[in-house]
Design an enzyme around this catalytic site. Sequence first.
Site, mmCIF file in Angstrom:
data_model
loop_
_atom_site.group_PDB
_atom_site.id
_atom_site.type_symbol
_atom_site.label_atom_id
_atom_site.label_comp_id
_atom_site.label_asym_id
_atom_site.label_seq_id
_atom_site.Cartn_x
_atom_site.Cartn_y
_atom_site.Cartn_z
ATOM 1 N N SER A 91 0.829 -1.207 0.000
ATOM 2 C CA SER A 91 0.000 0.000 0.000
ATOM 3 C C SER A 91 0.866 1.260 0.000
ATOM 4 O O SER A 91 1.552 1.537 -0.976
ATOM 5 C CB SER A 91 -0.934 -0.041 1.210
ATOM 6 O OG SER A 91 -2.007 0.850 1.057
ATOM 7 N N LYS A 130 -12.784 8.405 -6.284
ATOM 8 C CA LYS A 130 -12.056 9.650 -6.508
ATOM 9 C C LYS A 130 -10.675 9.595 -5.870
ATOM 10 O O LYS A 130 -9.674 9.989 -6.488
ATOM 11 C CB LYS A 130 -12.858 10.819 -5.937
ATOM 12 C CG LYS A 130 -12.201 12.175 -6.158
ATOM 13 C CD LYS A 130 -13.058 13.301 -5.614
ATOM 14 C CE LYS A 130 -12.384 14.652 -5.832
ATOM 15 N NZ LYS A 130 -13.217 15.776 -5.305
#
Length: 420
Positions: A91, A130
């Site tokens: 990540s 988004k």
Amino acid sequence: MGFGSVFQAEEETEAKRAVVISVDGSINPSSAEYINSGIKHAREKNAECLIIKLNTPGGLLKSTRVIVTDILDSEIPVVVFVYPGGSQAASAGVFITLAGHIAAMAPGTNIGAAHPVTLQGEQDSIMNEKATNDAAAFIRTISEKRARNIQWAEDAVRKSLSITETEALEGGVIDIIAVSVQDLLEKIDGKEIGVSSGKKVLDTKKSEVINIEMNFQQKILGLLSDPNIAYILFMIGIYGIMFELYNPGTIFPGVIGGISLILAFYSLHTLPVNYAGLALIIFAVILFIAEIKVVSYGLLSIGGVISLILGSIMLIDAESTLEVIKISWQVILVIVILTAAFFIFAIGFGIKAQSRKPTTGIEGIIGEIGETISNLEPEGQISVHGELWNAESLDGSISKGTKVKVTQVSNLKLMVRKTT
């Protein structure tokens, strides 16, 4: 060669240094501060490079952006080394690794994104679209600047791809595989690196390794940046303040509660807090208190438990599924059980004690049994607990030596009736 040249050569050799820091855990404001101070220290020492030994499951994107910016703007070459074996750059760790001037991995490590499973499912994916697009654009920018595999980098964000160190090297994601810091220093020796101040050729083969640990302040910040610690401090703060309010003058619980709440608010300030979750936790506390004062046959307690669980789950609101940060289920369950017990039993007993019939003073004598020491016609005197009182019979005349019960008090005169 003159003596001056010899001494100068020796001085230059001694001056070669490589600063090493270790980031082992989630990426948070503490990690960002630690890396920033590491870069500054390397610059002050005029080090050949800064090596970041990295092992992370991910963390906050906000802190990751700060770290990446520091690395991209660094005047000192930054080498991100996923180390030791068994470590990962997942990540947020992907962004940091790709941002390094040199990206390296140890055997037995892996790199890639990790999307945590959330309770919101598809709705959560839509809400995070988004943020994911923004993260994808961010990682493309980093990969393009460092001439790394742009397509894999974007897939790591969007598709949660994860690869081994060998696959990363073959795919142009990293530059080197090294088994140790010393092996890494030997392999990067002579490489030309472009830093913010220009080009620099590394001379690291015989560099002195300087290990820099987190200072006390950074360790405390790292501890407070843990969502589990923030959550526990918040609940302890509520316990302490509530106990102090129900037992004024105890002082210690109030002091501990106040300190815990201040630290909790500081911790929550560094984390992405969902205020709806915070409101649910406070509402749960209100329901527990109401259960003590209102007879609801457990309905308010059930509502409080549900509200506390939902609030605890929602308290930390990651901006993206790329952010690996949440409160442990084990911590939530323990806190819920302790909180329910605390409000239902501890405070409940305190309120019941306060609501008990007085046992001293004028009010405390009502309901007590005494004995007449004179005839009540209807007034006279009685003895209650060895004390003499003026009394008036509500049952007419009562003879001396009769057991009577105090029913009320009027102007320091006891109103009594015969006992049955």
